[in-house]
Design an enzyme around this catalytic site. Structure first.
Site, PDB file in Angstrom:
ATOM      1  N   GLU A 171       0.854  -1.224   0.042  1.00 30.78           N
ATOM      2  CA  GLU A 171       0.069  -0.036  -0.081  1.00 30.78           C
ATOM      3  C   GLU A 171       0.947   1.324   0.044  1.00 30.78           C
ATOM      4  O   GLU A 171       1.512   1.486   0.916  1.00 30.78           O
ATOM      5  CB  GLU A 171      -0.941  -0.032   1.260  1.00 30.78           C
ATOM      6  CG  GLU A 171      -2.054  -1.265   1.371  1.00 30.78           C
ATOM      7  CD  GLU A 171      -3.033  -1.072   0.088  1.00 30.78           C
ATOM      8  OE1 GLU A 171      -2.999  -0.044  -0.361  1.00 30.78           O
ATOM      9  OE2 GLU A 171      -3.532  -2.115  -0.027  1.00 30.78           O
ATOM     10  N   CYS A 195      -1.911   9.221   2.264  1.00 35.56           N
ATOM     11  CA  CYS A 195      -1.741   8.563   0.879  1.00 35.56           C
ATOM     12  C   CYS A 195      -2.753   8.661  -0.074  1.00 35.56           C
ATOM     13  O   CYS A 195      -2.485   8.764  -1.309  1.00 35.56           O
ATOM     14  CB  CYS A 195      -1.107   7.205   1.196  1.00 35.56           C
ATOM     15  SG  CYS A 195      -2.667   6.082   1.790  1.00 35.56           S
TER      16      CYS A 195
END
EC number: 1.2.1.3
Length: 479
Positions: free
Chosen positions: A212, A247
């Site tokens: 991720e 993110c």
């Protein structure tokens, strides 16, 4: 942690896994309930740890971390029995008579390496999937968020079964010692640079990974929309989302030259409504995680191609590691702020003649973890979803696809590989084992030597599911 220590941890967990202890429904439920207790009995401690690491406001600590972990636990507890059930599948003529199913099997001993920006959520959320799937787990929390790391170690050692779940604190030496071990899966959340190291280490043992990562998440703002609502929603996950240290935070905006001034005014107005005239004094904004990241951020603003493009904000307070919400208008695409993931409270706005030009700009950069579009045009929405490759997309809001447990969350290309959340987390830590069952009846002579033309026709018909062809072969009719 030495190599020997790391080996000892993994060997101990491997023995636990081989014993079969973690495979039972009862064990999985007990550990998920233990994680849930942490969120309900120690929430104040979590808030304090997040405040110590990031000056994270209490509201964001609960909404973005504690409630998310709690909801993931509750969802897994509710759905676990169904997730664990073998999935029946129809069989074909080729295997008749038979039955078949897909069995979810735990992978074994897995490693979860977490990031510092949401250190509570990003540690426990993937762990929930790993435990639900019946694995033994090692958690390596981020040393860059030391208060949360220490709290996780304390609480997990207090609540969970430490013969199957371990926490290893530390920095680079500890992480490298762990990466040198043989794992059944590695789940990593963090930067692309470290992601490459994780992937390289995993390759030595052919270990599957979930990465991720991140990237420059674009936000396209069309004309003729409710700019006030759009501005508030952009702010909610840019500056109210960990001061941009997220993110899936909007990294830059693309809008038309005509729409840009109105959008800037709308964002300015809502920012002052949220944080006042002096946002550096606001208690509702997180700080930058450390001095290194603070210097990186102010360095982006010092770029000659950027410094004269500031239309709002730009102030900073090094003593408190805070940077005011900053809007940059018409920055050059070859500037540093447009060449790397910002991961902070700076928001460049790129203007175009026509909104359709956004696709060329987005495609010129690595595929992002998320992309956003604000529009009232259904056709434009369809074009955006079709033309933009991203880990996930939200239309007319920011990051909400991350909150939906029935949607997989993950990257594509350089923004990551693999996905999780809800059942996708369970699946990420499971092997889908194919099982086919037959009796001793239903023998087909055409399978076996000595071979003959009619047997070839017969097997062709079986494999193609051709009942008429099967009959022809049985009767010896040539095709």
């Amino acid at each position: 942690m030495s190599q020997v220590d790391a080996e000892g941890v993994v060997d101990g967990l491997r023995r636990t896994y081989i014993s079969g202890k973690t495979k039972s429904y009862e064990w999985r439920v007990s550990q998920l309930k233990a994680l849930l207790k942490i969120t309900t009995h120690h929430d104040k401690e979590v808030v304090e740890a997040l405040r110590a690491d990031l000056k994270k406001p209490e509201h964001e600590a609960y909404v973005h971390e504690i409630f998310m972990v709690s909801n993931a636990c509750k969802s897994a507890l509710k759905e676990l029995h169904q997730w664990m059930k073998p999935q029946k599948v129809k069989t074909s003529l080729a295997t008749y008579p038979s039955s078949a199913e897909i069995v979810s099997e735990p992978l074994g001993v897995v490693l979860v390496i977490t990031a510092w920006n949401y250190p509570f959520l990003l540690a426990l959320d993937p762990m929930i999937g790993a435990i639900a799937a019946g694995n033994c787990v090692v958690l390596k929390p981020s040393e860059i968020a030391p208060a949360t790391s220490a709290l996780l170690a304390k609480l997990l050692n207090q609540y969970v079964d430490t013969s199957a779940i371990r926490v290893v604190e530390g920095a680079v030496p500890e992480m490298q010692a762990l990466l040198d071990q043989r794992w059944d899966k590695i789940f990593y959340t963090g930067s692309s640079k470290v992601g490459q190291i994780v992937l390289s280490s995993a390759a030595k043992h052919l270990t599957p990974v979930v990465l991720e990562l991140g990237g420059k998440c674009p936000t396209v703002v069309d004309a003729n929309i409710d700019l006030k609502v759009a501005a508030r929603r952009i702010i909610s996950w840019k500056w109210s989302g960990n001061s941009g240290q997220t993110c899936i935070s909007p990294d830059y905006i693309i809008t038309t030259e005509e729409n840009a001034p109105k959008l800037v005014d709308a964002i300015k107005c809502e920012l002052e409504s949220f944080y006042g005239k002096d946002p550096l004094k606001s208690q509702d904004m997180s700080s930058i995680i450390n001095e290194r990241q603070f210097e990186r951020m102010t360095g982006l603003l010092d770029d000659k191609k950027v410094s004269d493009k500031i239309v709002y904000g730009g102030q900073s307070d090094k003593s408190n590691l805070k940077i005011a919400p900053t809007i940059l208008l018409d920055v050059s695409e070859d500037s540093s702020v447009m060449s790397e993931e910002i991961f902070g409270p700076l928001l460049p706005i790129i203007t175009v003649g026509k909104i359709e030009e956004c696709y060329k700009i987005i495609a010129s950069k690595p595929k992002p973890l998320a992309a956003y579009l604000f529009t009232n045009d259904k056709k434009r929405t369809e074009e955006f979803v079709s033309n933009v490759s991203a880990g996930g997309i939200t239309i007319n809001d920011i990051a909400l696809h991350f909150l939906e447990p029935r949607l997989p969350f993950g990257g594509v290309g350089e923004s990551g590989m693999g996905s999780y959340h809800g059942k996708f987390s369970f699946d990420a830590f499971s092997h889908k084992k194919s099982v086919l069952k037959r009796s001793f009846g239903g023998e087909v002579a055409a399978r076996y030597p000595p071979y003959a033309p009619w047997k070839l026709h017969f097997m062709e018909a079986i494999l193609q599911g051709d009942i008429f062809g099967l009959l022809k072969a049985w009767l010896g009719w040539s095709s």
